[in-house]
Design a protein around this motif. Structure first.
Motif, short mmCIF file in Angstrom:
data_model
loop_
_atom_site.label_atom_id
_atom_site.label_comp_id
_atom_site.label_asym_id
_atom_site.label_seq_id
_atom_site.Cartn_x
_atom_site.Cartn_y
_atom_site.Cartn_z
N ASP A 123 6.98 14.94 0.33
CA ASP A 123 5.98 14.95 -0.74
C ASP A 123 6.35 13.94 -1.82
O ASP A 123 6.99 14.27 -2.82
N PRO A 124 5.95 12.65 -1.65
CA PRO A 124 6.24 11.65 -2.68
C PRO A 124 5.49 11.96 -3.98
O PRO A 124 4.56 12.76 -4.01
N VAL A 125 5.91 11.32 -5.05
CA VAL A 125 5.32 11.50 -6.38
C VAL A 125 4.63 10.20 -6.78
O VAL A 125 5.13 9.12 -6.51
N GLU A 126 3.48 10.35 -7.46
CA GLU A 126 2.76 9.17 -7.95
C GLU A 126 2.30 9.44 -9.37
O GLU A 126 1.72 10.49 -9.65
N ILE A 127 2.56 8.50 -10.27
CA ILE A 127 2.13 8.61 -11.66
C ILE A 127 1.20 7.43 -11.95
O ILE A 127 1.60 6.28 -11.85
N ILE A 168 3.24 4.19 -10.76
CA ILE A 168 4.66 4.32 -10.44
C ILE A 168 4.78 5.40 -9.36
O ILE A 168 4.21 6.48 -9.50
N GLN A 169 5.50 5.08 -8.29
CA GLN A 169 5.66 6.02 -7.19
C GLN A 169 7.16 6.24 -6.93
O GLN A 169 7.98 5.39 -7.26
N ALA A 170 7.46 7.37 -6.33
CA ALA A 170 8.83 7.63 -5.90
C ALA A 170 8.77 8.46 -4.63
O ALA A 170 7.96 9.37 -4.50
N LYS A 171 9.65 8.11 -3.68
CA LYS A 171 9.76 8.92 -2.49
C LYS A 171 11.24 9.15 -2.20
O LYS A 171 12.09 8.32 -2.49
N ARG A 172 11.52 10.32 -1.66
CA ARG A 172 12.89 10.69 -1.33
C ARG A 172 13.16 10.31 0.11
O ARG A 172 12.36 10.59 1.00
N GLU A 173 14.29 9.66 0.33
CA GLU A 173 14.70 9.28 1.68
C GLU A 173 15.93 10.09 2.06
O GLU A 173 16.86 10.22 1.27
N PRO A 174 15.96 10.65 3.27
CA PRO A 174 17.08 11.50 3.68
C PRO A 174 18.34 10.69 4.00
O PRO A 174 18.29 9.46 4.12
N GLU A 175 19.45 11.41 4.15
CA GLU A 175 20.67 10.77 4.65
C GLU A 175 20.36 10.16 6.00
O GLU A 175 19.53 10.68 6.75
N ARG A 176 21.05 9.04 6.32
CA ARG A 176 20.79 8.40 7.61
C ARG A 176 22.04 7.64 8.04
O ARG A 176 22.84 7.21 7.21
N VAL A 212 6.71 0.35 -8.05
CA VAL A 212 5.60 0.14 -8.97
C VAL A 212 4.52 -0.64 -8.24
O VAL A 212 4.80 -1.63 -7.56
N LYS A 213 3.28 -0.17 -8.36
CA LYS A 213 2.15 -0.87 -7.78
C LYS A 213 1.22 -1.30 -8.90
O LYS A 213 0.89 -0.50 -9.78
N ILE A 214 0.82 -2.55 -8.85
CA ILE A 214 -0.12 -3.07 -9.83
C ILE A 214 -1.37 -3.51 -9.10
O ILE A 214 -1.31 -4.36 -8.21
N ARG A 215 -2.50 -2.91 -9.45
CA ARG A 215 -3.75 -3.22 -8.78
C ARG A 215 -4.28 -4.59 -9.19
O ARG A 215 -3.92 -5.13 -10.22
N ARG A 216 -5.13 -5.13 -8.34
CA ARG A 216 -5.70 -6.45 -8.56
C ARG A 216 -6.40 -6.54 -9.92
O ARG A 216 -6.25 -7.54 -10.62
N SER A 217 -7.15 -5.52 -10.30
CA SER A 217 -7.88 -5.55 -11.57
C SER A 217 -6.91 -5.68 -12.75
O SER A 217 -7.20 -6.39 -13.72
N TYR A 218 -5.76 -5.04 -12.67
CA TYR A 218 -4.75 -5.13 -13.72
C TYR A 218 -4.18 -6.56 -13.77
O TYR A 218 -4.03 -7.14 -14.84
N LYS A 219 -3.90 -7.13 -12.59
CA LYS A 219 -3.40 -8.50 -12.52
C LYS A 219 -4.43 -9.47 -13.08
O LYS A 219 -4.08 -10.42 -13.79
N GLU A 220 -5.71 -9.24 -12.75
CA GLU A 220 -6.76 -10.12 -13.26
C GLU A 220 -6.86 -10.04 -14.78
O GLU A 220 -7.09 -11.05 -15.45
N ASN A 221 -6.69 -8.85 -15.34
CA ASN A 221 -6.69 -8.71 -16.80
C ASN A 221 -5.52 -9.46 -17.43
O ASN A 221 -5.67 -10.05 -18.50
N ILE A 222 -4.37 -9.45 -16.77
CA ILE A 222 -3.21 -10.20 -17.26
C ILE A 222 -3.54 -11.69 -17.27
O ILE A 222 -3.29 -12.39 -18.26
#
Length: 110
Positions: A46-50, A58-66, A87-97
């Motif tokens: 169950d990853p997390v997304e903010i 901003i996303q985070a996922k847990r990776e097990p021991e391997r 971190v993911k930045i959508r195209r619309s955000y990039k275009e605003n920049i």
């Protein structure tokens, strides 16, 4: 490379918002703690997304021991469990920049 410290961002936000710097420092500190607390709740299945801003996620996922190999020694090891933030930045955000930077007619392929 231009490098901005948190204090630089606080100064810019103060200029745009009119809030006191001391209050903004408290908000930034609380935001930092809240983001860490939320991202730390990521589970293996169950990853997390903010969605921090529209187009800035901003996303985070847990990776097990391997099983892995130590690149320095070639020894077989077990890589520890970890949480990988992203971190993911959508195209619309990039275009605003780019619009704010004065870049017109950007490449439509990228």
């Amino acid at each position: 490379m231009a490098k901005f410290k948190q204090e630089d961002v606080i100064t810019l936000v103060k200029a745009k918002s009119g809030y006191y710097k001391t209050d903004l420092r408290k908000v930034f500190s609380a935001l930092d703690e809240a983001l860490i607390d939320i991202l730390a709740t990521a589970k293996l299945d169950d990853p997390v997304e903010i969605k921090l801003f529209d187009g800035f996620v901003i996303q985070a996922k847990r990776e097990p021991e391997r099983p892995s190999v130590d690149p320095r020694t070639g020894e077989n090891i077990i890589a520890r469990e970890k949480i990988k933030p992203n971190v993911k930045i959508r195209r619309s955000y990039k275009e605003n920049i780019e619009k704010t930077a004065g870049i017109l007619g950007g490449n439509k392929n990228g």
